[in-house]
Design a protein around this motif. Sequence first.
Motif, PDB file in Angstrom:
ATOM      1  N   PHE A 109       0.825  -1.212   0.000  1.00 20.94           N
ATOM      2  CA  PHE A 109       0.000   0.000   0.000  1.00 20.94           C
ATOM      3  C   PHE A 109       0.861   1.265   0.000  1.00 20.94           C
ATOM      4  CE2 PHE A 109      -3.585  -2.700   1.013  1.00 20.94           C
ATOM      5  CZ  PHE A 109      -4.645  -2.030   0.422  1.00 20.94           C
ATOM      6  N   VAL A 110       1.915   1.268   0.794  1.00 24.80           N
ATOM      7  CA  VAL A 110       2.785   2.445   0.838  1.00 24.80           C
ATOM      8  C   VAL A 110       3.450   2.655  -0.519  1.00 24.80           C
ATOM      9  CG1 VAL A 110       4.836   3.449   1.894  1.00 24.80           C
ATOM     10  CG2 VAL A 110       3.164   2.265   3.311  1.00 24.80           C
ATOM     11  N   ARG A 111       3.889   1.581  -1.134  1.00 22.62           N
ATOM     12  CA  ARG A 111       4.517   1.680  -2.454  1.00 22.62           C
ATOM     13  C   ARG A 111       3.512   2.155  -3.504  1.00 22.62           C
ATOM     14  NH1 ARG A 111       9.487  -1.039  -3.136  1.00 22.62           N
ATOM     15  NH2 ARG A 111      10.278  -1.862  -1.161  1.00 22.62           N
ATOM     16  N   ALA A 112       2.275   1.664  -3.432  1.00 28.34           N
ATOM     17  CA  ALA A 112       1.250   2.100  -4.385  1.00 28.34           C
ATOM     18  C   ALA A 112       0.912   3.566  -4.204  1.00 28.34           C
ATOM     19  CB  ALA A 112      -0.004   1.242  -4.231  1.00 28.34           C
ATOM     20  N   ALA A 113       1.000   4.054  -2.973  1.00 27.54           N
ATOM     21  CA  ALA A 113       0.731   5.476  -2.702  1.00 27.54           C
ATOM     22  C   ALA A 113       1.736   6.377  -3.387  1.00 27.54           C
ATOM     23  CB  ALA A 113       0.754   5.733  -1.198  1.00 27.54           C
ATOM     24  N   LEU A 114       2.917   5.848  -3.681  1.00 20.16           N
ATOM     25  CA  LEU A 114       3.989   6.644  -4.277  1.00 20.16           C
ATOM     26  C   LEU A 114       4.203   6.357  -5.756  1.00 20.16           C
ATOM     27  CD1 LEU A 114       6.594   6.195  -1.406  1.00 20.16           C
ATOM     28  CD2 LEU A 114       5.346   8.298  -1.941  1.00 20.16           C
ATOM     29  N   ALA A 115       3.577   5.327  -6.272  1.00 23.54           N
ATOM     30  CA  ALA A 115       3.881   4.862  -7.629  1.00 23.54           C
ATOM     31  C   ALA A 115       3.322   5.802  -8.690  1.00 23.54           C
ATOM     32  CB  ALA A 115       3.318   3.462  -7.845  1.00 23.54           C
ATOM     33  N   ASP A 116       4.149   6.136  -9.650  1.00 24.12           N
ATOM     34  CA  ASP A 116       3.734   6.976 -10.772  1.00 24.12           C
ATOM     35  C   ASP A 116       3.250   6.058 -11.895  1.00 24.12           C
ATOM     36  OD1 ASP A 116       3.285   8.981 -12.566  1.00 24.12           O
ATOM     37  OD2 ASP A 116       5.399   9.321 -13.039  1.00 24.12           O
ATOM     38  N   VAL A 117       1.981   5.661 -11.809  1.00 21.97           N
ATOM     39  CA  VAL A 117       1.401   4.750 -12.794  1.00 21.97           C
ATOM     40  C   VAL A 117       0.177   5.401 -13.424  1.00 21.97           C
ATOM     41  CG1 VAL A 117       2.257   2.664 -11.657  1.00 21.97           C
ATOM     42  CG2 VAL A 117       0.011   3.590 -11.023  1.00 21.97           C
ATOM     43  N   ALA A 118      -0.246   4.884 -14.547  1.00 20.54           N
ATOM     44  CA  ALA A 118      -1.388   5.456 -15.254  1.00 20.54           C
ATOM     45  C   ALA A 118      -2.664   5.285 -14.447  1.00 20.54           C
ATOM     46  CB  ALA A 118      -1.539   4.772 -16.615  1.00 20.54           C
ATOM     47  N   PRO A 119      -3.587   6.264 -14.505  1.00 20.52           N
ATOM     48  CA  PRO A 119      -4.870   6.119 -13.816  1.00 20.52           C
ATOM     49  C   PRO A 119      -5.563   4.821 -14.217  1.00 20.52           C
ATOM     50  CG  PRO A 119      -4.627   8.364 -14.607  1.00 20.52           C
ATOM     51  CD  PRO A 119      -3.481   7.578 -15.184  1.00 20.52           C
ATOM     52  N   GLY A 120      -6.075   4.120 -13.221  1.00 14.05           N
ATOM     53  CA  GLY A 120      -6.792   2.873 -13.467  1.00 14.05           C
ATOM     54  C   GLY A 120      -5.927   1.632 -13.457  1.00 14.05           C
ATOM     55  N   THR A 121      -4.627   1.779 -13.241  1.00 13.25           N
ATOM     56  CA  THR A 121      -3.737   0.629 -13.221  1.00 13.25           C
ATOM     57  C   THR A 121      -4.135  -0.341 -12.114  1.00 13.25           C
ATOM     58  OG1 THR A 121      -1.886   1.874 -14.123  1.00 13.25           O
ATOM     59  CG2 THR A 121      -1.346  -0.140 -12.929  1.00 13.25           C
ATOM     60  N   VAL A 122      -4.166  -1.629 -12.441  1.00 15.48           N
ATOM     61  CA  VAL A 122      -4.478  -2.689 -11.481  1.00 15.48           C
ATOM     62  C   VAL A 122      -3.192  -3.446 -11.162  1.00 15.48           C
ATOM     63  CG1 VAL A 122      -5.802  -4.800 -11.043  1.00 15.48           C
ATOM     64  CG2 VAL A 122      -6.822  -2.931 -12.383  1.00 15.48           C
ATOM     65  N   ILE A 123      -2.945  -3.653  -9.856  1.00 11.57           N
ATOM     66  CA  ILE A 123      -1.733  -4.345  -9.422  1.00 11.57           C
ATOM     67  C   ILE A 123      -2.097  -5.363  -8.348  1.00 11.57           C
ATOM     68  CG2 ILE A 123       0.586  -4.103  -8.460  1.00 11.57           C
ATOM     69  CD1 ILE A 123       0.493  -1.140  -9.327  1.00 11.57           C
ATOM     70  N   GLN A 124      -1.698  -6.606  -8.565  1.00  8.24           N
ATOM     71  CA  GLN A 124      -1.923  -7.667  -7.595  1.00  8.24           C
ATOM     72  C   GLN A 124      -0.826  -7.676  -6.534  1.00  8.24           C
ATOM     73  OE1 GLN A 124      -3.933 -11.036 -10.556  1.00  8.24           O
ATOM     74  NE2 GLN A 124      -1.808 -11.260  -9.910  1.00  8.24           N
ATOM     75  N   LEU A 125      -1.198  -8.105  -5.329  1.00 17.05           N
ATOM     76  CA  LEU A 125      -0.221  -8.390  -4.279  1.00 17.05           C
ATOM     77  C   LEU A 125      -0.406  -9.838  -3.860  1.00 17.05           C
ATOM     78  CD1 LEU A 125      -0.372  -5.294  -1.876  1.00 17.05           C
ATOM     79  CD2 LEU A 125       1.276  -5.731  -3.703  1.00 17.05           C
ATOM     80  N   GLY A 126       0.499 -10.685  -4.264  1.00 18.10           N
ATOM     81  CA  GLY A 126       0.446 -12.092  -3.896  1.00 18.10           C
ATOM     82  C   GLY A 126       1.830 -12.693  -3.940  1.00 18.10           C
ATOM     83  N   THR A 127       1.982 -13.866  -3.360  1.00 17.42           N
ATOM     84  CA  THR A 127       3.299 -14.477  -3.236  1.00 17.42           C
ATOM     85  C   THR A 127       3.676 -15.352  -4.422  1.00 17.42           C
ATOM     86  OG1 THR A 127       2.485 -16.469  -2.115  1.00 17.42           O
ATOM     87  CG2 THR A 127       2.985 -14.536  -0.737  1.00 17.42           C
ATOM     88  N   GLY A 128       2.674 -15.786  -5.202  1.00 15.54           N
ATOM     89  CA  GLY A 128       2.953 -16.747  -6.255  1.00 15.54           C
ATOM     90  C   GLY A 128       3.072 -18.165  -5.727  1.00 15.54           C
ATOM     91  N   ARG A 129       2.557 -18.394  -4.539  1.00 19.19           N
ATOM     92  CA  ARG A 129       2.537 -19.728  -3.914  1.00 19.19           C
ATOM     93  C   ARG A 129       1.125 -20.010  -3.444  1.00 19.19           C
ATOM     94  NH1 ARG A 129       5.631 -21.263   1.824  1.00 19.19           N
ATOM     95  NH2 ARG A 129       4.531 -23.242   2.194  1.00 19.19           N
ATOM     96  N   THR A 130       0.602 -21.188  -3.714  1.00 17.19           N
ATOM     97  CA  THR A 130      -0.741 -21.518  -3.263  1.00 17.19           C
ATOM     98  C   THR A 130      -0.715 -22.786  -2.419  1.00 17.19           C
ATOM     99  OG1 THR A 130      -3.047 -21.798  -3.970  1.00 17.19           O
ATOM    100  CG2 THR A 130      -1.387 -22.911  -5.285  1.00 17.19           C
ATOM    101  N   GLU A 131      -1.542 -22.789  -1.368  1.00 23.37           N
ATOM    102  CA  GLU A 131      -1.626 -23.938  -0.471  1.00 23.37           C
ATOM    103  C   GLU A 131      -3.091 -24.226  -0.176  1.00 23.37           C
ATOM    104  OE1 GLU A 131       0.845 -25.711   0.239  1.00 23.37           O
ATOM    105  OE2 GLU A 131       2.616 -24.434   0.037  1.00 23.37           O
ATOM    106  N   SER A 132      -3.435 -25.502  -0.052  1.00 23.31           N
ATOM    107  CA  SER A 132      -4.796 -25.876   0.295  1.00 23.31           C
ATOM    108  C   SER A 132      -5.064 -25.577   1.761  1.00 23.31           C
ATOM    109  CB  SER A 132      -5.035 -27.363   0.027  1.00 23.31           C
ATOM    110  OG  SER A 132      -4.300 -28.151   0.952  1.00 23.31           O
ATOM    111  N   VAL A 133      -6.341 -25.432   2.093  1.00 22.06           N
ATOM    112  CA  VAL A 133      -6.716 -25.245   3.494  1.00 22.06           C
ATOM    113  C   VAL A 133      -6.235 -26.441   4.315  1.00 22.06           C
ATOM    114  CG1 VAL A 133      -8.659 -25.013   5.096  1.00 22.06           C
ATOM    115  CG2 VAL A 133      -8.692 -23.805   2.893  1.00 22.06           C
ATOM    116  N   GLY A 134      -6.301 -27.624   3.737  1.00 20.11           N
ATOM    117  CA  GLY A 134      -5.833 -28.811   4.442  1.00 20.11           C
ATOM    118  C   GLY A 134      -4.360 -28.717   4.802  1.00 20.11           C
ATOM    119  N   HIS A 135      -3.545 -28.193   3.877  1.00 18.81           N
ATOM    120  CA  HIS A 135      -2.119 -28.050   4.180  1.00 18.81           C
ATOM    121  C   HIS A 135      -1.881 -26.956   5.214  1.00 18.81           C
ATOM    122  CE1 HIS A 135       2.141 -28.495   3.717  1.00 18.81           C
ATOM    123  NE2 HIS A 135       2.298 -27.254   3.291  1.00 18.81           N
TER     124      HIS A 135
END
Length: 336
Positions: free
Chosen positions: A234-260
């Motif tokens: 959020f802090v980085r997005a507050a400072l980012a010079d990007v085009a209006p309407g830009t969408v940016i995901q925040l995720g690790t690129g790792r997925t785990e089941s609820v069971g795990h």
Amino acid sequence: MSESIAGRTVLVTGSDGFIGSHVVERLISDGARVRAFCLYNSNGSTGWLDESAPFRRAVQDGQAEIVLGDIRDPEHVAASVEAVDVVLHLAALIAIPFSYVAPRSYVETNVIGTLNVLEAVRRHGTPRMVNTSTSEVYGTPEEVPITEAHPLRGQSPYSATKISADKMCESYALSFETPVTVLRPFNTFGPRQSTRAVIPTVLSQLLAGARELRLGDLSPKRDFTYVADTADGFVRAALADVAPGTVIQLGTGRTESVGHIVDLCRKVTGNDAEVVTETERIRPEGSEVQVLLSDPSRAHELLGWAPSVSLEDGLAQTAEWLRPRVDPETVARYHR
């Protein structure tokens, strides 16, 4: 980021909540002036910020101020946005199960509330707005990892309202060049998260010494991000010079089941309780999102962001925070 948030005035809606309170503390640590917009209540409570020593000190020192209000009130929202440099919009109703019960309240808060913030930003010419999206807007994906270009699908009333809010931001960016960035966190977890979410639900029961772990479906997979990393985004997005309407995901690129996740939580707590499935905790079949897995490359490219806390370390830190707060008499209660 080459710029600094220090000295800038930042309005954070939803400051009283789980992620919002962490964002406020991070902003204070970085030297920002914070206007904490919290849901009005007759007790004057600021939610999780009531327990935040850094926030209390910042209020005493004049670095932070409290604004109690309701995101559904356009006039009060507009007054609160005046003379700020950045709006971080996190106020929302978030629990998916309760959205099946009270969908209108989600529309009023998540859609109309976001419209009120957009209008206020437009009126005052605020230089930057960041809107909080959710990975739930994708529904069960057509392919993984999920990129920002993936189609949106409202598989719950909650996700439908967040899609609507995202599209309102898109429309304001295209129609009025409103400088709004849509930040789309995947499954954030950590201290202060309520037991309506799976990780605190599991950890709380295990820490209470339960021999039966009451849960829903164990098969869905999620991409879990520790809350400190989400706050950094959020802090980085507050400072980012990007085009209006830009969408940016925040995720690790790792997925785990609820069971795990259950297995990892057992290791953290030393409790090997058996799972008991409760049908009331299971989403309607067509509403359950089966897997969420992010592609974090755009966040790295545009924000210089990457997660720094592993799932295992984050679970350990969350468990330590929860340990003294667990109530054995209520941990098994289903929290919508």
